[in-house]
Design a protein around this motif. Structure first.
Motif, PDB file in Angstrom:
ATOM      1  N   ALA A 212     -38.857 -88.590  33.367  1.00 31.01           N
ATOM      2  CA  ALA A 212     -38.955 -88.052  32.010  1.00 31.01           C
ATOM      3  C   ALA A 212     -39.517 -89.354  31.167  1.00 31.01           C
ATOM      4  N   LEU A 213     -40.232 -89.212  30.230  1.00 31.15           N
ATOM      5  CA  LEU A 213     -40.848 -90.181  29.464  1.00 31.15           C
ATOM      6  C   LEU A 213     -39.860 -91.101  28.929  1.00 31.15           C
ATOM      7  N   ALA A 214     -38.663 -90.764  28.659  1.00 35.67           N
ATOM      8  CA  ALA A 214     -37.457 -91.538  28.039  1.00 35.67           C
ATOM      9  C   ALA A 214     -37.135 -92.501  29.275  1.00 35.67           C
ATOM     10  N   ALA A 215     -37.032 -92.001  30.257  1.00 36.47           N
ATOM     11  CA  ALA A 215     -36.490 -92.671  31.637  1.00 36.47           C
ATOM     12  C   ALA A 215     -37.765 -93.440  32.215  1.00 36.47           C
ATOM     13  N   CYS A 216     -38.968 -93.525  31.938  1.00 42.19           N
ATOM     14  CA  CYS A 216     -40.237 -93.939  32.563  1.00 42.19           C
ATOM     15  C   CYS A 216     -39.717 -95.476  33.111  1.00 42.19           C
ATOM     16  N   ILE A 217     -39.987 -95.714  34.220  1.00 35.71           N
ATOM     17  CA  ILE A 217     -39.914 -97.295  34.871  1.00 35.71           C
ATOM     18  C   ILE A 217     -41.040 -98.132  34.909  1.00 35.71           C
ATOM     19  N   CYS A 218     -42.149 -97.472  34.664  1.00 35.72           N
ATOM     20  CA  CYS A 218     -43.431 -98.159  34.954  1.00 35.72           C
ATOM     21  C   CYS A 218     -43.518 -99.501  34.624  1.00 35.72           C
ATOM     22  N   GLN A 219     -42.966 -99.638  33.319  1.00 32.49           N
ATOM     23  CA  GLN A 219     -42.982-101.132  32.735  1.00 32.49           C
ATOM     24  C   GLN A 219     -42.203-102.092  33.498  1.00 32.49           C
ATOM     25  N   HIS A 220     -41.437-101.717  34.448  1.00 30.87           N
ATOM     26  CA  HIS A 220     -40.643-102.485  35.250  1.00 30.87           C
ATOM     27  C   HIS A 220     -41.146-102.635  36.826  1.00 30.87           C
ATOM     28  N   ILE A 221     -42.203-101.832  37.050  1.00 32.46           N
ATOM     29  CA  ILE A 221     -42.917-101.816  38.257  1.00 32.46           C
ATOM     30  C   ILE A 221     -43.806-103.057  38.343  1.00 32.46           C
ATOM     31  N   ILE A 222     -43.587-103.799  39.507  1.00 35.07           N
ATOM     32  CA  ILE A 222     -44.531-105.103  39.768  1.00 35.07           C
ATOM     33  C   ILE A 222     -45.210-104.690  41.237  1.00 35.07           C
ATOM     34  N   GLU A 223     -46.591-104.796  41.117  1.00 37.48           N
ATOM     35  CA  GLU A 223     -47.126-104.672  42.626  1.00 37.48           C
ATOM     36  C   GLU A 223     -46.853-105.883  43.356  1.00 37.48           C
TER      37      GLU A 223
ATOM     38  N   SER B  78     -29.915 -96.415  49.531  1.00 33.72           N
ATOM     39  CA  SER B  78     -30.940 -95.882  48.792  1.00 33.72           C
ATOM     40  C   SER B  78     -32.206 -96.058  49.702  1.00 33.72           C
ATOM     41  N   THR B  79     -33.318 -95.017  49.557  1.00 33.96           N
ATOM     42  CA  THR B  79     -34.519 -95.466  50.148  1.00 33.96           C
ATOM     43  C   THR B  79     -35.366 -96.704  49.571  1.00 33.96           C
ATOM     44  N   VAL B  80     -35.131 -96.876  48.337  1.00 33.27           N
ATOM     45  CA  VAL B  80     -35.569 -98.176  47.827  1.00 33.27           C
ATOM     46  C   VAL B  80     -34.860 -99.605  48.362  1.00 33.27           C
ATOM     47  N   GLU B  81     -33.643 -99.096  48.437  1.00 36.55           N
ATOM     48  CA  GLU B  81     -32.684-100.587  49.122  1.00 36.55           C
ATOM     49  C   GLU B  81     -33.057-100.620  50.455  1.00 36.55           C
ATOM     50  N   ALA B  82     -33.198 -99.756  51.323  1.00 36.01           N
ATOM     51  CA  ALA B  82     -33.696 -99.783  52.577  1.00 36.01           C
ATOM     52  C   ALA B  82     -34.867-100.491  52.858  1.00 36.01           C
TER      53      ALA B  82
ATOM     54  N   LYS C 143     -38.835-112.734  55.800  1.00 34.92           N
ATOM     55  CA  LYS C 143     -38.085-113.579  55.605  1.00 34.92           C
ATOM     56  C   LYS C 143     -38.258-114.209  54.068  1.00 34.92           C
ATOM     57  N   ASP C 144     -38.188-113.230  53.241  1.00 39.60           N
ATOM     58  CA  ASP C 144     -38.523-113.575  51.599  1.00 39.60           C
ATOM     59  C   ASP C 144     -37.991-112.610  50.823  1.00 39.60           C
ATOM     60  N   LYS C 145     -36.813-112.778  50.291  1.00 38.91           N
ATOM     61  CA  LYS C 145     -36.060-111.838  49.647  1.00 38.91           C
ATOM     62  C   LYS C 145     -36.600-111.742  47.977  1.00 38.91           C
ATOM     63  N   ASP C 146     -36.964-112.984  47.487  1.00 39.27           N
ATOM     64  CA  ASP C 146     -37.691-113.144  46.281  1.00 39.27           C
ATOM     65  C   ASP C 146     -38.942-112.427  46.086  1.00 39.27           C
ATOM     66  N   LYS C 147     -39.573-112.409  47.053  1.00 44.90           N
ATOM     67  CA  LYS C 147     -41.102-111.584  46.831  1.00 44.90           C
ATOM     68  C   LYS C 147     -40.791-110.171  46.801  1.00 44.90           C
ATOM     69  N   TYR C 148     -39.647-109.714  47.259  1.00 48.88           N
ATOM     70  CA  TYR C 148     -39.146-108.322  47.347  1.00 48.88           C
ATOM     71  C   TYR C 148     -38.467-107.757  45.834  1.00 48.88           C
ATOM     72  N   GLN C 149     -37.890-108.678  45.327  1.00 46.07           N
ATOM     73  CA  GLN C 149     -36.663-108.470  44.404  1.00 46.07           C
ATOM     74  C   GLN C 149     -37.482-107.483  43.182  1.00 46.07           C
ATOM     75  N   PRO C 150     -38.471-107.669  42.841  1.00 42.64           N
ATOM     76  CA  PRO C 150     -38.993-106.534  41.841  1.00 42.64           C
ATOM     77  C   PRO C 150     -38.660-104.987  42.181  1.00 42.64           C
ATOM     78  N   LEU C 151     -38.532-104.812  43.510  1.00 45.35           N
ATOM     79  CA  LEU C 151     -37.980-103.470  44.042  1.00 45.35           C
ATOM     80  C   LEU C 151     -36.791-102.955  43.375  1.00 45.35           C
ATOM     81  N   LEU C 152     -35.817-104.037  43.520  1.00 44.03           N
ATOM     82  CA  LEU C 152     -34.583-103.977  43.315  1.00 44.03           C
ATOM     83  C   LEU C 152     -34.274-103.816  41.385  1.00 44.03           C
ATOM     84  N   THR C 153     -35.278-104.718  40.924  1.00 48.97           N
ATOM     85  CA  THR C 153     -35.052-104.752  39.472  1.00 48.97           C
ATOM     86  C   THR C 153     -35.421-103.419  38.783  1.00 48.97           C
ATOM     87  N   ALA C 154     -36.380-102.821  39.595  1.00 45.90           N
ATOM     88  CA  ALA C 154     -36.754-101.405  38.920  1.00 45.90           C
ATOM     89  C   ALA C 154     -35.855-100.450  39.184  1.00 45.90           C
TER      90      ALA C 154
END
Length: 208
Positions: free
Chosen positions: A13-24, A161-165, A175-186
């Protein structure tokens, strides 16, 4: 009655949009998410976060993938080495795989990991129905902490959850948690937004 407008990118839903928190995130590890049809319209589904964040990630919808042409083309591709993320009796710990691959892996072969997106019951049924999945080498995660998926309860110990897995899998392999931290931030943003929209006291009553 008109339907709620959705974001055409994240499908929320537009109010719940997460796009601004997605980092490639640049990763050479390919993820194939097999999504149960019952998860497609789930407003708090997390597979989409992986799909939007990782260029080498795709979602295939279904339940019995035995004759799924799209998946079988991937499994039969000799330029890929495919693994299934699933805690079968024969599965090996992802840490063991990561340790051995660092020195023995052919860099011309793409590492492809298949994740099942659904409740534990749905994932089990997908695995049991799909003969081609049962033939794959399986890897399992060693969950280091409880899931933060606090608004979707599970009775499975160590259930993620799927994203946590996906985060735990990728960060362990690289061997790099910082690299993938944006997944958990979103993911955390999505969860906190949903909690904030709940009526007063509902979260504490039903989810804590």
């Amino acid at each position: 009655m008109s339907k709620r407008k959705k974001c055409t990118v994240c499908d929320k839903a537009l109010a719940a949009c997460i796009c601004q928190h997605i980092i490639e995130i640049d990763s050479d590890i390919e993820l194939i998410i097999l999504q149960h049809p019952g998860e497609v319209k789930n407003a708090i589904g997390t597979a989409r976060i992986l799909n939007l964040s990782l260029p080498q990630c795709q979602i295939i919808i279904g339940e019995d993938f035995t004759d799924n042409t799209q998946l079988n083309d991937i499994l039969n591709d000799r330029t890929r080495q495919c693994f299934l993320l699933y805690p079968s009796e024969e599965s090996i710990a992802v840490e063991y795989l990561a340790g051995n691959e660092s020195s023995n892996r052919d860099t011309n072969i793409k590492r492809t990991f298949i994740l099942l997106d659904g409740t534990w019951r749905k994932a089990f049924k997908m695995y049991q129905s799909s003969i081609n999945l049962q033939k794959l080498p399986a890897v399992r995660l060693n969950a280091e902490q409880e899931s933060q998926y606090t608004i979707r309860q599970t009775s499975i110990e160590g259930g993620l959850s799927t994203v946590e897995a996906g985060f735990l899998l990728l960060s362990t392999l690289d061997k790099d948690k910082d690299k993938y931290q944006p997944l958990l931030t979103a993911f955390e943003y999505m969860i906190n937004f949903q909690i904030a929209k709940m009526p007063a006291g509902l979260f504490n009553k039903n989810y804590k």
